[in-house]
Enzyme design. Structure first.
Site, short mmCIF file in Angstrom:
data_model
loop_
_atom_site.label_atom_id
_atom_site.label_comp_id
_atom_site.label_asym_id
_atom_site.label_seq_id
_atom_site.Cartn_x
_atom_site.Cartn_y
_atom_site.Cartn_z
N TYR A 123 0.85 -1.09 -0.01
CA TYR A 123 0.00 -0.11 0.04
C TYR A 123 0.88 1.19 -0.13
O TYR A 123 1.78 1.51 0.68
CB TYR A 123 -0.93 -0.05 1.27
CG TYR A 123 -1.72 1.41 1.19
CD1 TYR A 123 -2.57 1.66 0.49
CD2 TYR A 123 -1.16 2.17 2.35
CE1 TYR A 123 -3.32 2.81 0.65
CE2 TYR A 123 -1.76 3.70 2.29
CZ TYR A 123 -2.49 3.98 1.36
OH TYR A 123 -3.34 5.13 1.37
N HIS A 144 -2.44 0.43 6.87
CA HIS A 144 -3.40 0.21 5.86
C HIS A 144 -4.19 -1.16 6.29
O HIS A 144 -4.65 -2.03 5.52
CB HIS A 144 -3.24 0.28 4.45
CG HIS A 144 -4.24 0.92 3.66
ND1 HIS A 144 -5.09 0.20 2.88
CD2 HIS A 144 -4.71 2.22 3.49
CE1 HIS A 144 -5.78 1.08 2.39
NE2 HIS A 144 -5.80 2.21 2.61
MG MG Z 1 -5.01 5.58 5.50
#
Ligand code: MG
Length: 415
Positions: A168, A221
């Site tokens: 991410y 995340h």
């Molecule tokens: Mg975030």
């Protein structure tokens, strides 16, 4: 309520405007009134399910709210909230938020004041932003962070590629996943242990090269099993993060109490939260340091200002979610709260491109690492519908849905 003798002000129509000036699907609500030229705009962007939100707005909230007095924001919120009986999900919350934010815009326009004045006035002149720096390796992250620091930013979120995998917030270090045969359209291969080994090395490098003055942030995340997230938060403690974001998924909320006993790394949580049952215990028990909800996902400005006030009593600061899938109208709503709340912590930055600024005149301005309001009445922002219509939602086989992220054995992980 209108006083006797005055012509009553009424909501005449509630509708959705869909636009994607940067390719991100945005939904704007326009609440029109019986006073010629008086309307409000709100953000209802749930970019993975925008058409479901449009249906909730146009098929349910429009008929429910026509004829109501737009001044009655709280009563409209409460009555619309329970009008579906089942409630609290992101689709209905976004639809409701679009209306709610638009009603605050209307009230500000009627008062001739910016919304932050209605919320109690400014606590600060502008909102400090954090920028996003990423890279294929720690050196590249350092270079990108340094570029922001030189522009005046004091807060930078740093994400680095994980060799051999996607991750991410950063482009892959090498072009190909080691296990492409497991993956379908747009799917990514990801492993938590590889990620957890790389992140402490990133911050070791950043602290040794950038020093201690800059505030560094990182977003997990939610991808990591809870016990590994706790280990990561402990390892990162020595690098003095401003915060570690979303280290656990909402499903693992009960681990926050364990994490808190293990580490003093400041924790920011909540962009996936949609209801009070998820965030109230974490605040009440002082298990997080920053509340990071996406304000349209919890129901809008009315709910967010109550949440901010609740957080103030528990020493929790605000860090409203602010990526590109918050429309400029939503960013304006974030900013009015940022200015008016004593317990403001930080605001996530999205750099508004030229197209966005044209479609949304009055868009807040970024200068020297801060987000600045204009002093226009209401939210101070509008939507140019003719220009917005030039940027329809992009055609895509998944229609905005996220493809899965998978472990090497093919197991889906939370994104
Ligand atoms: Mg975030």
């Amino acid at each position: 309520m209108s006083s006797e003798g005055e012509p009553p002000l009424r909501i005449t129509r509630v509708r959705a405007i869909c636009t994607a000036p940067e390719g991100i699907r945005l939904v704007i609500v326009k609440v029109e009134t019986s006073e010629p030229g008086l309307y409000g705009v709100g953000c209802a962007t749930f970019t993975q399910r925008p058409l479901a939100v449009v249906t909730a707005i146009e098929e349910y909230l429009d008929p429910f709210l026509r004829g109501r007095d737009p001044d009655d924001i709280e009563d409209i919120y409460q009555s619309a909230y329970v009008s579906s009986y089942w409630r609290n999900g992101p689709v209905l919350n976004n639809a409701l938020a679009g209306v709610d934010i638009a009603l605050w815009d209307i009230k500000g326009k009627r008062a001739g004041m910016p919304v932050y004045q209605l919320l109690g006035g400014k606590c600060r002149q502008a909102a400090a932003l954090y920028a996003h720096a990423s890279g294929r390796d720690p050196r590249e992250v350092e270079e990108n962070a340094r570029a922001y620091i030189e522009q005046g930013y004091r807060y930078v979120r740093c994400q680095v590629a994980v060799p051999g995998y996607s991750t991410y917030g950063a482009q892959p270090a090498s072009g190909r996943s080691p296990w492409p045969q497991l993956l379908g359209l747009g799917e990514e291969a990801w492993e938590p242990s590889a990620y957890c080994r790389v992140v402490p090395r990133l911050f070791e490098h950043l602290r040794s090269t950038l020093g201690e003055d800059v505030e560094l942030l990182h977003d997990v995340h939610e991808r990591v099993p809870a016990i590994q997230a706790i280990g990561l938060a402990k390892e990162l403690e020595r690098y003095h993060l401003f915060f570690l974001e979303d280290p656990l998924s909402p499903e693992d909320n009960d681990y926050f109490g364990i994490m808190r006993q293990q580490t003093s790394t400041p924790i920011a949580m909540g962009e996936l939260f949609v209801n009070q049952a998820q965030y109230v215990p974490l605040i009440r028990d002082r298990l997080i340091d920053f509340i990071r909800v996406h304000i349209t996902d919890i129901g809008g400005l009315s709910m967010a200002r109550k949440l901010a006030a609740f957080c103030e009593f528990f020493g929790v600061r605000t860090a409203w979610h602010g990526p590109g899938d918050v429309s400029p109208v939503g960013h304006a709503a974030n900013l009015h709260l940022d200015l008016a709340c004593h317990n403001f912590g930080i605001q996530e930055q999205h750099v508004f491109g030229e197209r966005l600024r044209e479609v949304f005149p009055g868009c807040p301005e970024i200068r020297d690492g801060y987000l600045w309001p204009n002093d226009g009445p209401g939210l101070g922002i509008d939507v140019d519908e003719k220009l917005a219509a030039r940027y329809p939602f992009p055609e895509h086989p998944l229609n905005g849905s996220w493809p899965p992220v998978r472990r090497l054995d093919g197991t889906v992980v939370r994104p």
